[in-house]
Design an enzyme around this catalytic site. Structure first.
Site, PDB file in Angstrom:
ATOM      1  N   CYS A 180       8.348   9.072  -8.969  1.00 31.11           N
ATOM      2  CA  CYS A 180       7.191   8.359  -8.396  1.00 31.11           C
ATOM      3  C   CYS A 180       7.600   7.640  -7.106  1.00 31.11           C
ATOM      4  O   CYS A 180       8.276   6.606  -7.161  1.00 31.11           O
ATOM      5  CB  CYS A 180       6.652   7.378  -9.436  1.00 31.11           C
ATOM      6  SG  CYS A 180       5.673   6.024  -8.783  1.00 31.11           S
ATOM      7  N   CYS A 188       6.974   3.905  -6.814  1.00 34.44           N
ATOM      8  CA  CYS A 188       7.880   3.133  -7.672  1.00 34.44           C
ATOM      9  C   CYS A 188       9.198   2.862  -6.937  1.00 34.44           C
ATOM     10  O   CYS A 188       9.768   1.774  -7.040  1.00 34.44           O
ATOM     11  CB  CYS A 188       8.169   3.876  -8.975  1.00 34.44           C
ATOM     12  SG  CYS A 188       6.705   4.249  -9.955  1.00 34.44           S
TER      13      CYS A 188
END
Lengths: 103, 306
Positions: free
Chosen positions: A30, A33
């Site tokens: 991600c 993230c």
């Protein structure tokens, strides 16, 4: 570095913690993230007496992701005395995190 | 609560243009705030391997932008993650930036908000965003392992998203409003060859259903309504240049803000940098270049105003 937590130590590290805990639900694939991580690491280092921040990789701890109904990441869940207080999706600035943990 | 600080420069957007502007403004000792409604880094953070940025033969987009972000912060730029909802100029000439949490004030504005994912503009789309509706399969796809999901769009990005999802989801519907996909080549064939794929043409999404999260979508098809039980819908209908937070900007018919190489818009004190500016070549380096030029133009404007 944030401590990685799984279901085996979630109770000890999060639910029984004396300080408020920010649980960072994330995944290695991600990109947002990854962008959030340095902000959290800086914040954790500067505010270690006010809160702790732990990381939960949702691929390694799917049970926790399911239990907390994580449907989008990065997701920050603020815990106090074992209870969820609030959650936020997406990136947050250090200034906003400071205000958040004081709520 | 309003912050009472007046910034020299507020930059809207933290992609490569906005962050580079932050570096230049910070190095010029100007009080600088960057406002970003999503994640810093811009579109490039989803690119696994960037090979054309000077000095970096191979670097992930996220890795590159993490460096640029850290550099902007080190140079003194502040960053807040808030959506900009409106920018207006007060009687005193100071711009008021109405963001989602607070108001901010600045002498000059640099618009660097880039292009954005095009929405479907149907009911409950915003409600389900992050709760089943997403623009990024590679970001959120793994959350829907072994579930039925749908992708909406017909271009290369939609087929890329749909193909990626076939390895994760139980079933992947690819829905397109026309009678054939705009994407072509082996990617389409590969998607169609998957046991768990289904292509639905000549159909649009009419309705999103669910309580707290998406549970199904209703299609308008040539044969009437069709409801699909899906846990996620990935929207891939392109990007658009759309700025609705500041009035009076001159734009071209496609929505790009008109400005020359000096990045000066038709509004004194408002500058534009990066993909949202009218230009021929949209690349990381041209966006970064805009960030530097926009700051220099803003500095000249502030000097002339003093």
């Amino acid at each position: 570095m944030l401590a990685e937590v799984s279901s085996s130590d979630f109770e000890k590290e999060v639910l029984d913690a004396k300080l408020p805990v920010i649980v960072d639900f994330n995944a290695s694939w991600c990109p947002p993230c990854q962008m959030l991580r340095p902000i959290l690491e800086d914040f954790a280092a500067e505010h270690s007496d006010e809160c702790k921040i732990v990381s939960v990789d949702i691929d390694l701890a799917r049970d926790l992701a399911d239990q907390y109904e994580i449907s989008s990441i990065p997701c920050l869940v603020l815990m106090r005395n074992g209870e969820e207080i609030d959650r936020k999706l997406g990136l947050q600035s250090e200034r906003k995190l400071k205000k958040w943990i004081q709520r | 609560m309003d912050s009472k600080v007046t910034y020299d420069i507020i930059i809207v957007g933290a992609g490569i243009a906005g962050l580079t502007a932050g570096i230049y403004a910070g190095r010029a000792s100007k009080k600088t705030l960057i406002l970003e409604g999503s994640t810093y880094g811009g579109q490039i953070i989803n690119t696994p391997d960037v090979q054309n940025f000077p000095g970096e033969s191979h670097i992930s987009g996220a890795g590159l932008m993490s460096k640029v972000y850290a550099q902007a912060k080190d140079c003194g730029a502040e960053i807040e993650f808030e959506n900009v909802e409106k920018i207006q100029r007060g009687d005193d000439g100071i711009f008021v930036v109405h963001a989602s949490d607070e108001n901010y004030y600045a002498k000059t504005i640099i618009i660097a908000s880039g292009t954005r994912n095009r929405k479907m503009n149907i009911e409950r789309e915003d409600d389900f965003m992050g709760h089943g509706v997403s623009f990024c399969a590679t970001c959120d796809g793994s959350l829907y392992r072994n579930a039925a999901v749908a992708v909406y769009g017909g271009g290369n990005s939609s087929i890329s998203e749909a193909s990626y999802l076939t390895s994760i989801a139980k079933k992947v519907y690819l829905i397109h409003r026309r009678d054939e996909l705009r994407a072509s080549g082996t990617a389409v064939e590969d998607f169609m060859a998957c046991q768990n794929s289904e292509l639905i043409l000549n159909s649009t999404i009419a309705e999103l259903k669910g309580s707290d999260k998406l549970e199904s979508i209703v299609l308008n098809t040539p044969h009437g309504k069709r409801e699909l039980q899906v846990a996620a819908l990935f929207i891939a209908i392109g990007r658009e240049a759309s700025i609705d937070y500041i009035d009076g900007l001159d734009k071209d018919p496609d929505g790009y803000v008109i400005a020359g190489e000096d990045c000066q818009t038709n509004i004194p004190g408002v500058f534009v940098a990066g993909d949202i500016r009218t230009k021929n070549v949209r690349q990381l380096v041209t966006a970064a270049s805009d960030g530097a030029i926009a700051v220099n133009s803003a500095l000249a404007y502030m000097r002339s105003a003093d």
